[in-house]
Design a protein around this motif. Sequence first.
Motif, PDB file in Angstrom:
ATOM      1  N   VAL A  68      12.982  -1.800   9.139  1.00 29.75           N
ATOM      2  CA  VAL A  68      12.712  -1.964   7.711  1.00 29.75           C
ATOM      3  C   VAL A  68      11.265  -1.531   7.453  1.00 29.75           C
ATOM      4  CG1 VAL A  68      12.617  -3.591   5.793  1.00 29.75           C
ATOM      5  CG2 VAL A  68      14.336  -3.884   7.593  1.00 29.75           C
ATOM      6  N   PRO A  69      11.032  -0.554   6.584  1.00 32.91           N
ATOM      7  CA  PRO A  69       9.657  -0.100   6.348  1.00 32.91           C
ATOM      8  C   PRO A  69       8.844  -1.152   5.611  1.00 32.91           C
ATOM      9  CG  PRO A  69      11.172   0.954   4.808  1.00 32.91           C
ATOM     10  CD  PRO A  69      12.020   0.197   5.790  1.00 32.91           C
ATOM     11  N   PRO A  70       7.521  -1.121   5.758  1.00 30.78           N
ATOM     12  CA  PRO A  70       6.674  -2.060   5.006  1.00 30.78           C
ATOM     13  C   PRO A  70       6.843  -1.847   3.506  1.00 30.78           C
ATOM     14  CG  PRO A  70       5.412  -0.915   6.705  1.00 30.78           C
ATOM     15  CD  PRO A  70       6.721  -0.215   6.599  1.00 30.78           C
ATOM     16  N   ARG A  71       6.597  -2.888   2.745  1.00 30.55           N
ATOM     17  CA  ARG A  71       6.639  -2.750   1.295  1.00 30.55           C
ATOM     18  C   ARG A  71       5.517  -1.816   0.831  1.00 30.55           C
ATOM     19  NH1 ARG A  71       8.617  -8.566   1.315  1.00 30.55           N
ATOM     20  NH2 ARG A  71       6.549  -9.107   2.069  1.00 30.55           N
ATOM     21  N   PRO A  72       5.727  -1.099  -0.260  1.00 30.18           N
ATOM     22  CA  PRO A  72       4.743  -0.098  -0.682  1.00 30.18           C
ATOM     23  C   PRO A  72       3.458  -0.677  -1.269  1.00 30.18           C
ATOM     24  CG  PRO A  72       6.529  -0.233  -2.272  1.00 30.18           C
ATOM     25  CD  PRO A  72       6.932  -1.084  -1.106  1.00 30.18           C
ATOM     26  N   TYR A  73       3.428  -1.984  -1.507  1.00 29.71           N
ATOM     27  CA  TYR A  73       2.236  -2.606  -2.102  1.00 29.71           C
ATOM     28  C   TYR A  73       1.850  -3.810  -1.260  1.00 29.71           C
ATOM     29  CZ  TYR A  73      -0.948  -4.324  -5.724  1.00 29.71           C
ATOM     30  OH  TYR A  73      -2.072  -4.741  -6.408  1.00 29.71           O
ATOM     31  N   PHE A  74       0.598  -3.857  -0.807  1.00 35.17           N
ATOM     32  CA  PHE A  74       0.124  -4.879   0.124  1.00 35.17           C
ATOM     33  C   PHE A  74      -0.525  -6.026  -0.650  1.00 35.17           C
ATOM     34  CE2 PHE A  74      -2.602  -6.828   3.278  1.00 35.17           C
ATOM     35  CZ  PHE A  74      -1.912  -6.672   4.478  1.00 35.17           C
ATOM     36  N   THR A  75       0.052  -7.216  -0.542  1.00 35.27           N
ATOM     37  CA  THR A  75      -0.463  -8.392  -1.233  1.00 35.27           C
ATOM     38  C   THR A  75      -1.178  -9.313  -0.251  1.00 35.27           C
ATOM     39  OG1 THR A  75       1.366  -8.301  -2.818  1.00 35.27           O
ATOM     40  CG2 THR A  75       0.110 -10.336  -2.717  1.00 35.27           C
ATOM     41  N   HIS A  76      -2.443  -9.586  -0.543  1.00 35.73           N
ATOM     42  CA  HIS A  76      -3.299 -10.400   0.324  1.00 35.73           C
ATOM     43  C   HIS A  76      -3.886 -11.524  -0.527  1.00 35.73           C
ATOM     44  CE1 HIS A  76      -7.175 -10.451   3.056  1.00 35.73           C
ATOM     45  NE2 HIS A  76      -6.510 -11.593   3.088  1.00 35.73           N
ATOM     46  N   VAL A  77      -3.632 -12.757  -0.158  1.00 33.21           N
ATOM     47  CA  VAL A  77      -4.185 -13.915  -0.859  1.00 33.21           C
ATOM     48  C   VAL A  77      -5.173 -14.614   0.067  1.00 33.21           C
ATOM     49  CG1 VAL A  77      -3.687 -16.125  -1.966  1.00 33.21           C
ATOM     50  CG2 VAL A  77      -2.093 -14.225  -2.225  1.00 33.21           C
TER      51      VAL A  77
END
Length: 234
Positions: A68-77
């Motif tokens: 499964v490829p990584p999601r196209p938008y990286f969310t970092h909290v």
Amino acid sequence: MHTFFAPDLDGPTYTLPEDESKHAVRVLRLSTGDAVELLDGRGGRYQAAVADANPKRCQLRITGHETVPPRPYFTHVAVAPTKNLDRMEWFVEKAVEVGVERISFLRCARSERRALKLERLEKIAVSAMKQSGQAWLPQLDELTDFAAFVATVAPATTFIAHLEEGERTALTQVVGTGPGCCVLIGPEGDFTPQEIALAQEKGIRPVTLGASRLRTETAALAVVFTAQLQRPQA
């Protein structure tokens, strides 16, 4: 179908750890030939069948695989942990379920929690990944001093959510653009004016999550929800 976490999977077979083996055979009543799913937390999703239903060393035979490829938008909290750790555990569980790539923990001037052990939170993240069918396990970072952390981030895609007076952009207007975002969430007493000033000196822009005053863990989860809704779809 039952799902197991296999971070060290390598080869045509995989042996579950003793605690997972006992759970699979004694609790789930899996027997030879039963189909299961394995996730390696790095995008690998494997189909497998029970080859040896041993309650101490349950062996699985790999029958299929997809990446499964990584999601196209990286969310970092990046969030300051609450004094009540249950609230951070709740946040980690829900953030993984919704879709987050990285969670960092901040030690701020007003933090009530000055130390944090990741082991329990990592287990919760793994459980949430399996429950929600995610193929990627988010990165969880050790507790880091605020000043040290802001020196490491890319200011163009990093934002600080605070309650001080001044101009702030709605988070919905800035997430979803570029490769991803990192949003800083302060402790229950908020960031200090000095911390806010330091972030802005680094080029980190202030944002607002709305008109309501949110608890720390609620604000952090709101960031994940907002990014999930605004991010481009694959």
